[in-house]
Design a protein around this motif. Structure first.
Motif, short mmCIF file in Angstrom:
data_model
loop_
_atom_site.label_atom_id
_atom_site.label_comp_id
_atom_site.label_asym_id
_atom_site.label_seq_id
_atom_site.Cartn_x
_atom_site.Cartn_y
_atom_site.Cartn_z
N ASP A 287 42.92 41.81 41.05
CA ASP A 287 41.63 42.47 40.87
C ASP A 287 41.37 42.77 39.39
O ASP A 287 42.32 42.94 38.62
N ASP A 288 40.11 42.83 39.02
CA ASP A 288 39.71 43.19 37.65
C ASP A 288 40.40 42.33 36.61
O ASP A 288 40.79 42.81 35.54
N GLU B 52 33.31 38.70 40.02
CA GLU B 52 32.89 40.00 40.55
C GLU B 52 31.55 40.40 39.94
O GLU B 52 31.25 40.04 38.80
MG MG Z 1 37.47 44.50 40.91
#
Ligand code: MG
Ligand code: C2E
Ligand code: MG
Ligand code: MG
Length: 285
Positions: free
Chosen positions: A180-181, A237
């Motif tokens: 994530d990220d 995202e």
């Molecule tokens: Mg994220």
């Protein structure tokens, strides 16, 4: 310590800092109570194929239904839950709610897609994450391929052995692993491949640069080609505009997530999206 700050540097006693500590403590106590009272729900946001808009998966995102304040964003309480250890109880709850929801959708004979849950570093360090996931899957009679785990790039930095072992164990159950990220930490792609991460989710700060600066595009292009060479998928995202989507299509980014497709929605609304299956807005078809 306070003394080490030296004469005239007793920062600890600044009134605004004191107010801050008080606010955090109040929030911590409120969180403990909210867990007892079960004041949390999961909303779900689709992740779709960049070209077709077919829903590939959905992300479970926690919300606190506060009796006075209404819906509270995880940005406000997850950091406090992490620093106090309450994230362990919250994490268990998220796992339980997600599996129970999948089971409900299965009983309603809806076309299922995997659900990804966000997991904090602290949950990995507890050492029983794989076991808990497995128990939850068994309890609700759910296939492991219906669950995915998201861990932020910054949480997995530093080749932490505890995290590496837990990631491998989780993956051996058949649960997909997502970073994530991505782009906000500084792990190397070869390191992520060694950990057998399946998908990179590029942080939305990079998506928001698309169409504004050439660098945004260059970054995405490099990540996509390297990720694909290492057998990892790429998700953008925070896709909010048709222009961003257009660029991501030319860059061969596999999947997207963002308000352009759908905001996170309640389980009821998600049921409708599951039936719809293809979620690309007509302007982008
Ligand atoms: Mg994220
Ligand atoms: P995340 O996992 O990176 O989730 C993406 C966040 O971006 C979500 O915010 C989502 O609502 C928001 N988002 C999605 N598309 C767009 C878009 O197009 N534009 C903009 N501006 N925002 C978009 P949310 O739900 O407030 O969650 C924030 C963060 O809280 C998550 O970031 C995640 O790190 C954390 N979080 C949420 N649920 C959980 C959980 O169950 N456990 C843990 N440990 N963390 C969680
Ligand atoms: Mg996430
Ligand atoms: Mg985030």
């Amino acid at each position: 310590s306070v003394k080490a700050a030296g004469k005239g540097h007793y920062n600890f006693f600044k009134p605004e800092l004191y107010a801050n500590i008080k606010a955090r403590f109040a929030m911590e106590q409120a969180l403990v109570q909210a867990i007892e009272l079960n004041q949390f729900v999961l909303h779900y946001q689709p992740r779709v194929n960049t070209i077709s808009g077919e829903m590939i998966s959905m992300e479970a995102l926690i919300r606190w239904i506060h009796p006075e304040r209404g819906l509270i964003s995880p940005i406000e309480f997850i950091p406090i839950a992490e620093s106090t250890g309450l994230i362990l109880a919250l994490g268990d709850m998220v796992m339980e709610k997600a599996c129970s929801q999948i089971s409900d959708w299965k009983n309603q004979q809806l076309p299922l897609v995997p659900v990804s849950i966000n997991v904090s570093a602290r949950q990995f360090h507890a050492g029983d994450l794989q076991k808990k996931l497995n128990v939850c899957l068994k309890k609700y009679e759910i296939d492991a391929t219906l669950l995915e785990v998201e861990i932020t790039e910054s949480a997995m930095m530093g080749e932490d052995n505890a995290i590496i072992a837990e990631l491998a164990a989780i993956r051996s159950l058949g649960i997909k692993l997502l970073v994530d990220d991505f782009g906000t930490g500084y792990s190397s792609l070869s390191q992520l491949q060694r950990l057998e991460m399946d998908v990179l989710k590029i942080d939305r700060v990079f998506t928001s640069e698309l169409g504004k600066s050439r660098e945004g595009e260059i970054f995405f292009k490099a990540i996509v080609s390297m990720a694909h060479a290492l057998n990892m998928g790429v998700v953008a995202e925070g896709v909010e505009t048709l222009e961003q989507l257009g660029i991501l299509r030319t860059l061969c980014c596999d999947e997207i997530q963002g308000y352009f497709i759908s905001r996170p929605v309640t389980p009821e609304t998600m049921s409708e999206l599951m039936l719809q299956r293809y979620l690309m807005p007509s302007v982008a078809i």
